[in-house]
Design an enzyme around this catalytic site. Structure first.
Site, PDB file in Angstrom:
ATOM      1  N   HIS A 468       0.829  -1.211   0.000  1.00  0.00           N
ATOM      2  CA  HIS A 468       0.000   0.000   0.000  1.00  0.00           C
ATOM      3  C   HIS A 468       0.870   1.272   0.000  1.00  0.00           C
ATOM      4  O   HIS A 468       2.012   1.215  -0.411  1.00  0.00           O
ATOM      5  CB  HIS A 468      -0.981  -0.038   1.171  1.00  0.00           C
ATOM      6  CG  HIS A 468      -1.782  -1.298   1.217  1.00  0.00           C
ATOM      7  ND1 HIS A 468      -2.823  -1.563   0.364  1.00  0.00           N
ATOM      8  CD2 HIS A 468      -1.650  -2.412   2.003  1.00  0.00           C
ATOM      9  CE1 HIS A 468      -3.328  -2.757   0.616  1.00  0.00           C
ATOM     10  NE2 HIS A 468      -2.621  -3.297   1.599  1.00  0.00           N
ATOM     11  N   GLU A 482      -2.501   0.584   7.924  1.00  0.00           N
ATOM     12  CA  GLU A 482      -1.639  -0.541   7.561  1.00  0.00           C
ATOM     13  C   GLU A 482      -0.390  -0.076   6.818  1.00  0.00           C
ATOM     14  O   GLU A 482       0.717  -0.574   7.040  1.00  0.00           O
ATOM     15  CB  GLU A 482      -2.408  -1.543   6.694  1.00  0.00           C
ATOM     16  CG  GLU A 482      -1.544  -2.715   6.229  1.00  0.00           C
ATOM     17  CD  GLU A 482      -2.181  -3.554   5.133  1.00  0.00           C
ATOM     18  OE1 GLU A 482      -1.446  -4.384   4.550  1.00  0.00           O
ATOM     19  OE2 GLU A 482      -3.389  -3.372   4.856  1.00  0.00           O
ATOM     20  N   HIS A 535       2.755  -7.006   4.564  1.00  0.00           N
ATOM     21  CA  HIS A 535       1.391  -6.506   4.749  1.00  0.00           C
ATOM     22  C   HIS A 535       0.918  -6.797   6.167  1.00  0.00           C
ATOM     23  O   HIS A 535       1.503  -7.607   6.878  1.00  0.00           O
ATOM     24  CB  HIS A 535       0.431  -7.179   3.761  1.00  0.00           C
ATOM     25  CG  HIS A 535       0.600  -6.712   2.348  1.00  0.00           C
ATOM     26  ND1 HIS A 535      -0.274  -5.850   1.743  1.00  0.00           N
ATOM     27  CD2 HIS A 535       1.552  -6.993   1.432  1.00  0.00           C
ATOM     28  CE1 HIS A 535       0.124  -5.622   0.503  1.00  0.00           C
ATOM     29  NE2 HIS A 535       1.248  -6.310   0.287  1.00  0.00           N
ATOM     30  N   GLU A 597       1.753 -11.687   5.808  1.00  0.00           N
ATOM     31  CA  GLU A 597       0.734 -11.015   6.620  1.00  0.00           C
ATOM     32  C   GLU A 597       1.217 -11.125   8.063  1.00  0.00           C
ATOM     33  O   GLU A 597       1.114 -12.177   8.689  1.00  0.00           O
ATOM     34  CB  GLU A 597      -0.634 -11.678   6.443  1.00  0.00           C
ATOM     35  CG  GLU A 597      -1.190 -11.621   5.027  1.00  0.00           C
ATOM     36  CD  GLU A 597      -1.826 -10.277   4.698  1.00  0.00           C
ATOM     37  OE1 GLU A 597      -1.658  -9.323   5.496  1.00  0.00           O
ATOM     38  OE2 GLU A 597      -2.493 -10.166   3.646  1.00  0.00           O
TER      39      GLU A 597
END
Length: 635
Positions: A468, A482, A535, A597
């Site tokens: 992102h 995030e 992430h 993750e």
């Protein structure tokens, strides 16, 4: 008036039929579906295999009927149907001489099992019992628990003292009775060489004829497992038979690439002995399998494929068939109708070995892969385990490095790190619910700091991708973004690796927006060594927490395993496992690539940890250690 009477009569008839239907439903016969018979390796136990879960016991109403003059016993299984063909099996030694199972009647539904015994066998010794609605007949007392009678399924050792001397031989399957054949074939060294030549590339017809004559249906070698069919199923090769197979440690051959699986103490039906079977009949140049006699007690299975190294054997829950398959082509949903949970763990110290047993609440379908450094066992229809109970069971035992992980669309994977002097055997119980590892010289590896080489991949760099950025905030909770956590951790990974002499490039170094295509372009134009995307996870609920690692291409599995293992050991949070996922950035990258993750922003507790310096530092160090270890293993 007559019209009204007719209506009343019709109404009464409808009510009567409705009541009768309800009565029939309430009293409907509960039918057991029986697949057939599975005989253990010494004819000590005979398992009548059923499908489904039933409220009542299959053993209700069963009575053993002894006929001493014919030295046989039979029993009827009420409310049951035989969904496979009837079986008529013969044995050349041991207490049992013959077993028949067939549909005796259909109204009512009754399956009959008839067993013929040696003249010296005491019929009063026979025992019958219920193991989780599976009917089991015992012909002798055994030292292990009745419900956990184990069969050797995998072994490292090439030779065993039990080889060649097992008493069980299935002589034939017949539709009419015939006398048992008491033939024990012993091959001379010359004949064994001829068998091996026939399985190779020899074109000598006289050798092939000799082998064919020696291995007729009327003469069977001593075996624990008789293979009677090979078919294509689930994009793999399904090997079915009678008895229980024992797989020996597989190995690789090259030019072309082949994986070799040896089934020890086994025999094979001559109709497909030494024949090559393609996975896709329309593509003869694709993956194929060859199966045949290799030694006096070994059936050799050779898989030829560019991806031969990926193939592994998967055992059915009744331990009577094997699926040889590339797991990349496999969905766990096609392997079993029922799900199972891992509910118990038990460590046991023996004189020279260490046992660890895992118990499930329903029969489990499982596969095994063994390499120099690790033993991997996949429980494909397993969906749940208690991590705290598991860790308590291995604490302070030689199995301290044992690891369990829940893998999406696969099941539970067991990983056991090994040394060169470890010898592994695995065992499976007759009820399909207990899996046992037996290891020699097993000790947990000493924890030590990762030794990093100062040399780096020549001309290549490591890409770290903070997910992102800019207008793409990622997941947001309570004002925490995030994208910020991703960048903070990525920068720390870069700093650690650069201090160790690695060249590192971030796809973004500040809070800027990058499309997925731009991230991949940066990667693919940099000629990198590997790619890691960072992430933070999220979901609608607040309960889920833990670490996941995603990969897509097969060349990324080892990198995913290595980094994921480091993270789950360094951070106290649930291990949610590895996932094969088609994320754009790892799908469009040719080098080994993973997407991490590192926790759940949607979980209040984990979100509070993810913004701390300690959690971010621990995460960055674990990712860095995984990258370093992967590099050291591929220098």
């Amino acid at each position: 008036m007559g019209s009204n009477n007719n209506l009343i009569k019709k109404f009464i008839l409808i009510i009567f039929l409705f009541v009768m239907t309800l009565f029939q439903i309430a009293n409907a016969e509960e039918v057991f579906k029986i697949k057939g018979i599975n005989v253990d390796t010494s004819t000590a136990a005979i398992f009548v295999n059923t499908i489904g879960t039933y409220q009542s016991s299959i053993t209700n109403g069963i009575k053993l009927v002894k006929i001493p003059d014919e030295h046989k016993i039979y029993f009827d299984i009420n409310s049951s149907i035989l969904i496979s063909k009837k079986q008529d099996l013969y044995f050349n030694s041991g207490a049992i001489k013959q077993i028949k199972i067939s549909q005796f009647t259909t109204n009512p539904n009754i399956v009959r099992v008839v067993m013929y015994f040696d003249d010296n066998y005491n019929l009063d010794t026979l025992k019958i019992g219920n193991i989780n609605n599976q009917l089991v007949v015992m012909t002798q007392d055994i030292s292990d628990n009745f419900a956990q009678y184990y069969q050797n399924t995998y072994r490292d050792k090439e030779k065993n003292t039990e080889d060649y001397y097992n008493p069980l031989v299935i002589q034939s399957e017949a539709t009419t009775a015939k006398p048992a054949i008491n033939s024990n074939v012993q091959y001379s060294p010359k004949e064994l060489v001829q068998i091996q030549q026939a399985f190779g590339e020899s074109n000598a017809n006289n050798i092939k004829d000799l082998v064919r004559n020696d291995l007729t249906d009327n003469i069977k070698l001593r075996s624990k497992y008789y293979i009677n069919s090979v078919t294509q199923q689930n994009k793999g090769f399904l090997i079915s038979g009678y008895g229980s197979p024992t797989i020996q440690k597989p190995f690789i051959l090259t030019n072309p690439t082949r994986m070799v699986f040896d089934i020890v103490n086994s025999n094979v039906n001559q109709s497909f002995n030494n024949k090559e079977i393609p996975l896709n009949p329309n593509n003869l140049s694709g993956d194929k399998i060859k199966i045949g006699r290799f030694d006096s007690n070994v059936t050799r299975i050779v898989v030829t494929s560019e991806n031969a190294k990926q193939y592994l054997p998967i055992f059915s829950s009744d331990n009577q068939s094997l699926l040889i398959v590339n797991p990349a082509n496999l969905s766990s949903n096609t392997l079993a109708q029922t799900r199972t949970n891992l509910i118990k763990y038990k460590y046991q110290k023996n004189l020279s070995t260490d046992d660890f047993t895992l118990t499930f609440d329903n029969p489990v379908v499982w596969g095994i892969k063994r390499n120099t450094d690790n033993l991997y066992v996949y429980f494909f229809n397993a969906v749940q385990y208690n991590d705290a109970v598991f860790k308590s069971a291995i604490n302070g035992t030689p199995y301290g490095d044992l690891n369990l992980a829940l893998l999406k669309n696969i099941g539970i994977r067991l990983t056991l790190p090994l040394n060169n002097n470890n010898e592994i055997n695995t065992y499976f119980s007759g009820d399909g619910k207990n899996f046992r590892i037996r290891a020699t010289n097993l000790t947990p590896k000493q924890k030590k700091e990762t030794v990093v080489s100062t040399t780096t991949p020549k001309g290549k760099i490591i890409i770290i991708d903070p997910g992102h950025g800019g207008t793409d905030y990622g997941a947001i909770r309570d004002g925490i973004n995030e994208k910020d956590i991703n960048l903070d951790v990525a920068k720390q990974v870069q700093s650690i690796l650069e201090r160790k002499g690695f060249k590192v490039k971030l796809t973004r170094t500040n809070d800027t927006y990058l499309s997925l295509e731009e991230r991949c372009n940066i990667t693919n134009t940099s000629n990198p060594y590997l790619f890691v995307s960072i992430h933070v996870n999220s979901c609608m609920g607040t309960e889920p927490k833990g670490i996941e690692t995603h990969y897509y291409h097969d060349n990324s599995i080892e990198l995913a395993n290595t980094i994921h293992s480091k993270m789950t050991k360094a951070i106290k949070t649930p291990n949610r496992g590895l996932f094969k996922s088609k994320f754009y950035v790892i799908n469009h990258t040719s080098v080994p690539a993973v997407l991490l993750e590192i926790g759940f922003i949607s979980n209040d507790t984990e979100r509070a940890e993810l913004v701390t310096k300690k959690r971010q530092r621990d995460t960055a160090e674990a990712i860095s250690e995984g990258i370093i270890e992967y590099f050291n293993n591929h220098k």
